[in-house]
Design a protein around this motif. Structure first.
Motif: not given
Length: 184
Positions: A136-145, A132-133, A147-149
């Motif tokens: 949220f992170l993908k939505a906030m950063t536009g998918g940059m990076g 879930q986090q 995931w999952p680590p």
């Protein structure tokens, strides 16, 4: 799952955008959603065949910025405008690409390290909360990076903080050398 083939969007003379996969018209917001979902998009003019992708991506960014969803501070925008009129403009795209890559790598490492030091990682249901986090992170950063680590105990390479810092210093030195060569 993100598809590797770019989604072809055709722009008609009426300026309407046509999704060739679903055979329907789309808006700029639809295109932004495709990109946030990890899909590459290519926008071409139907009549001339010209690639208009850059123009429309800039328009999407401008619309988000004008709606108060500011990501680019005024000083960064000012420096970008200056870079178009200076001799340094050829190094700016490389610098921005490297900066985003470093941001993506840093985000991934941060999430990985949070998973290692978090005592909640052994709790039942932690993976669902972590997913879930991630969303949220993908939505906030536009998918940059990515995931999952890597999870502890997987075959992910182990790096120490000193090695990370040395790598960053090396990348910075390389970038400074390139800038020095270009300014000669």
């Amino acid at each position: 799952m993100a598809d590797d083939t770019p989604l072809l969007i055709k722009r008609y003379a009426s300026r309407r955008l046509y999704n060739t996969e679903t055979s329907d018209y789309v808006t700029l917001e639809n295109i932004a959603a495709f990109i946030r979902d990890g899909r590459e998009v290519q926008i071409v003019d139907l009549k001339s065949g010209d690639d208009l992708t850059r123009q429309y991506l800039l328009q999407i960014i401008a619309e988000h910025e004008s709606k108060g969803e500011s990501v680019l501070p005024i000083n960064v925008l000012t420096d970008l405008v200056r870079s178009y009129t200076s001799s340094a403009n050829s190094v700016v795209p490389q610098f921005l690409a490297m900066s985003f890559e470093m941001l993506q790598n840093g985000q991934s490492k941060m999430m990985e390290n949070m998973g290692k030091i978090n005592p909640m990682a052994t709790m039942p249901g932690f993976e669902a909360m972590q997913a879930q986090q991630a969303a949220f992170l993908k939505a906030m950063t536009g998918g940059m990076g990515s995931w999952p680590p890597a999870q502890p105990g997987t075959d992910a390479p182990k790096e120490s903080k000193g090695e990370d810092l040395d790598e960053i210093k090396s990348q910075l030195a390389d970038l400074q050398a390139k800038l020095a060569r270009m300014n000669k």
